[in-house]
Design a protein around this motif. Structure first.
Motif, PDB file in Angstrom:
ATOM      1  N   GLN A  42      62.872  40.315  55.445  1.00  0.00           N
ATOM      2  CA  GLN A  42      61.298  41.092  55.229  1.00  0.00           C
ATOM      3  C   GLN A  42      60.958  41.594  53.889  1.00  0.00           C
ATOM      4  O   GLN A  42      59.887  41.712  53.347  1.00  0.00           O
ATOM      5  N   LEU A  74      65.604  42.454  58.744  1.00  0.00           N
ATOM      6  CA  LEU A  74      64.879  43.524  57.880  1.00  0.00           C
ATOM      7  C   LEU A  74      64.947  43.197  56.344  1.00  0.00           C
ATOM      8  O   LEU A  74      63.997  43.302  55.762  1.00  0.00           O
ATOM      9  N   ASN A 125      62.415  41.396  51.090  1.00  0.00           N
ATOM     10  CA  ASN A 125      62.785  40.424  50.339  1.00  0.00           C
ATOM     11  C   ASN A 125      61.331  39.573  50.263  1.00  0.00           C
ATOM     12  O   ASN A 125      60.983  39.502  49.031  1.00  0.00           O
ATOM     13  N   GLU A 126      61.110  39.273  51.184  1.00  0.00           N
ATOM     14  CA  GLU A 126      59.680  38.551  51.240  1.00  0.00           C
ATOM     15  C   GLU A 126      58.529  39.116  50.777  1.00  0.00           C
ATOM     16  O   GLU A 126      57.755  38.901  49.906  1.00  0.00           O
ATOM     17  N   THR A 127      58.365  40.528  51.481  1.00  0.00           N
ATOM     18  CA  THR A 127      57.147  41.270  51.199  1.00  0.00           C
ATOM     19  C   THR A 127      57.319  41.989  50.072  1.00  0.00           C
ATOM     20  O   THR A 127      56.104  42.080  49.184  1.00  0.00           O
ATOM     21  N   ASP A 128      58.421  42.584  49.407  1.00  0.00           N
ATOM     22  CA  ASP A 128      58.492  43.275  48.245  1.00  0.00           C
ATOM     23  C   ASP A 128      58.852  42.562  47.015  1.00  0.00           C
ATOM     24  O   ASP A 128      58.830  42.986  46.013  1.00  0.00           O
ATOM     25  N   GLY A 129      59.354  41.043  47.273  1.00  0.00           N
ATOM     26  CA  GLY A 129      59.916  40.454  46.327  1.00  0.00           C
ATOM     27  C   GLY A 129      61.098  41.028  45.655  1.00  0.00           C
ATOM     28  O   GLY A 129      61.617  41.052  44.346  1.00  0.00           O
ATOM     29  N   ILE A 130      61.990  41.832  46.233  1.00  0.00           N
ATOM     30  CA  ILE A 130      63.309  42.458  45.798  1.00  0.00           C
ATOM     31  C   ILE A 130      64.279  41.368  46.041  1.00  0.00           C
ATOM     32  O   ILE A 130      64.316  40.764  46.835  1.00  0.00           O
ATOM     33  N   GLY A 148      63.524  37.742  42.789  1.00  0.00           N
ATOM     34  CA  GLY A 148      62.952  37.794  44.205  1.00  0.00           C
ATOM     35  C   GLY A 148      63.730  36.838  45.059  1.00  0.00           C
ATOM     36  O   GLY A 148      63.417  36.522  46.298  1.00  0.00           O
ATOM     37  N   GLU A 149      64.879  36.267  44.617  1.00  0.00           N
ATOM     38  CA  GLU A 149      65.764  35.562  45.341  1.00  0.00           C
ATOM     39  C   GLU A 149      66.799  36.057  46.439  1.00  0.00           C
ATOM     40  O   GLU A 149      66.959  37.330  45.962  1.00  0.00           O
ATOM     41  N   LEU A 150      66.834  35.661  47.382  1.00  0.00           N
ATOM     42  CA  LEU A 150      68.055  36.480  48.542  1.00  0.00           C
ATOM     43  C   LEU A 150      69.187  35.278  48.315  1.00  0.00           C
ATOM     44  O   LEU A 150      69.120  34.133  48.665  1.00  0.00           O
TER      45      LEU A 150
END
Lengths: 214, 315
Positions: free
Chosen positions: A178, A175, A180-185, A27-29
């Protein structure tokens, strides 16, 4: 999610990556920066399996990357590129749907999720356009939608804003944040855009002389 | 361009893990690759047509040769089954006496004398539409002949050799002699035909390979993108193999139709007229046509297999 341990890579005897070790949490960016030729893209190529002959160990989602079939690791990690890599003769919808088609998903599911993703990236109503009818920023958004269709755990981005003006570049990074935050990718983004990335609360790794520094 | 709307599911602001279940099935995959193979052939229509044409020509020749060989085999079989020998008697000898001696032999079932008049009557029948030709034979001095029917067909050659060495007999004719000649010619045609055929088949395989290489070159980016999206290498290659098989199938289907026409207008007509000689069953015809189609698909498969061997290494 991503672990690199003592990774090394040389091209014709010239070392490009030297003893690279780092990890990225689920989940990290993470931004990956460095000058041209520093080895950033090589590092990414190892992760999306374009390069297979390297030293050291890479683990993806707890598994040794080498032990996974290439197609399987590419379903865990999706990749977007500076050049978008869209197919010119396919429409926006077809380009995105392709990701689902090549792995055997149902047409109904593909349609549902493609439309949903196109809406999320701001391209609703442009499904029937061809890539050459879109701006660079829009093309990159198509590529993002395509990359995310099969719900990957990791998104690798190789200079995703390299071909875009600052406004579009900012929108693309926003984008990605977003998603990353909402989907935890988990995201590993190679970029030169120093100014644009400052406002993100994300870890940055620097590649210098073939080594990765925090 | 502004992002007008980013739909976010109703979730807490903290990072969450979205549902990542993706359902796949081989049925969907097969349908997709079939569709994509059709599109691939359409995009590469010129090369595909050239390949289909060459496969059509090669397999039509192959099929025609199979039919020809079957016909020749039937003729040879028919000739070999004959038990009659015809001998011409020396003009100095007494034909009836020779016939009487021959009739007494153990291997002879029956003898019949064919006089000069009988021979002329036969010729008259043969040349009934060309009386001037018959006139040219009228003054010829035909020797008398004796038709000998043997007890056993397998003894024909031995008996013929003995008769040829017998005093009073000038010439010996028997069907097996013609069968041997037909066989020699048939073998000669088969050998040269096989060489020509081999060249055609090699050219077909090469053309399939070239067409597929062209297609691979045109679709390098497609292949790369598909592989990056998680497509299996074997599936991407399978699509090209499928295209090759489809091309081979179309070419061979046309060839099968042409072979059927050759059968209908040549062998079948002969079969109707000379049913005692030609015996080509419906099963043999169907097997030949099926063989042509399978062979065509195999050509497509081999040509594509060879051209896609290295493709995945560049994926």
């Amino acid at each position: 999610m991503i672990q690199m341990k003592h990774v090394e890579k040389s091209y014709r005897g010239i070392p490009v990556l030297k003893d690279v070790s780092f990890s990225v949490d689920p989940g990290e960016l993470v931004f990956l920066k460095g000058s041209s030729g520093s080895g950033k893209s090589t590092l990414l190529k190892i992760l999306y399996r374009d390069i297979e002959d390297y030293g050291g160990e890479v683990r993806l989602n707890g598994q040794a990357l080498r032990s996974l079939p290439r197609y399987e690791s590419r379903r865990i990690t999706a990749t977007i590129f500076q050049s978008f890599e869209l197919l010119d003769r396919k429409t926006v919808y077809e380009n995105v749907a392709l990701a689902g088609e090549v792995i055997g998903r149902s047409e109904r599911e593909i349609r549902q999720e493609t439309m949903s993703l196109l809406e999320r990236v701001g391209l609703a109503g442009k499904e029937d356009r061809f890539p050459h009818e879109l701006s660079g920023g829009e093309q990159q958004r198509v590529a993002i939608a395509r990359a995310l269709l099969n719900k990957p755990l990791v998104l690798l981005a190789d200079e995703p804003t390299g071909n875009l003006d600052p406004d579009n570049a900012g929108m693309i990074l926003e984008l990605l944040r977003q998603f990353n935050e909402t989907d935890g990718i988990t995201m590993l983004i190679v970029t030169h855009a120093e100014e644009l990335t400052r406002k993100f609360e994300a870890r940055t790794l620097y590649v210098r002389g073939g080594r990765v520094e925090a | 361009m502004k992002i007008t709307k980013v739909v976010t599911p109703d979730t807490p602001p903290a990072r969450r893990t979205a549902d990542r279940s993706v359902t796949t099935s081989s049925g969907h995959l097969i349908r997709y690759y079939l569709r994509d193979a059709q599109e691939g052939i359409r995009r590469n229509a010129g090369a595909a047509l050239a390949t289909i044409l060459l496969i059509f020509i090669s397999l039509t020749i192959t099929g025609a040769m199979v039919l020809l060989k079957t016909g020749v085999d039937d003729v040879i079989g028919f000739l070999n089954d004959q038990v009659k020998i015809k001998v011409f008697v020396d003009r100095q000898a007494d034909t009836e006496q020779v016939a009487e001696i021959l009739a007494g032999a153990s291997f002879v079932r029956h003898v019949k004398i064919e006089t000069r008049e009988d021979a002329l009557a036969k010729l008259q029948g043969l040349f009934r539409d060309m009386p001037h030709l018959f006139e040219s034979f009228r003054d010829s001095r035909f020797p008398d002949a004796i038709l000998i029917e043997l007890e056993d067909q397998s003894q024909v050659e031995t008996v013929a050799r003995e008769l040829a060495a017998t005093r009073g007999i000038t010439d010996v004719f028997y069907a097996q002699e013609f069968a041997a000649q037909v066989l020699r010619w048939s073998q000669l045609i088969s050998t040269y035909g096989a060489i020509v055929l081999l060249i055609f088949l090699l050219a077909s395989v090469l053309t399939v390979g070239i067409a597929m290489n062209l297609s691979l070159y045109q679709r390098q980016k497609d292949i790369r993108v598909k592989l990056l999206l998680g497509a299996r290498e074997s599936h991407v290659r399978g699509q090209f193999l499928l295209e090759g098989v489809i091309i081979g199938f179309i070419g061979s289907l046309l060839a099968a139709f042409a072979v059927y026409l050759i059968y209908y207008y040549a062998l079948y007509q002969l079969q109707l007229r000379f049913s005692a000689v030609f015996d080509f069953s419906a099963l043999s015809l169907n097997l030949t046509l099926l063989g042509v189609i399978l062979f065509g698909m195999l050509i497509g498969l081999i040509g594509t297999y060879l051209s896609t061997r290295k493709m995945m290494k560049h994926g």
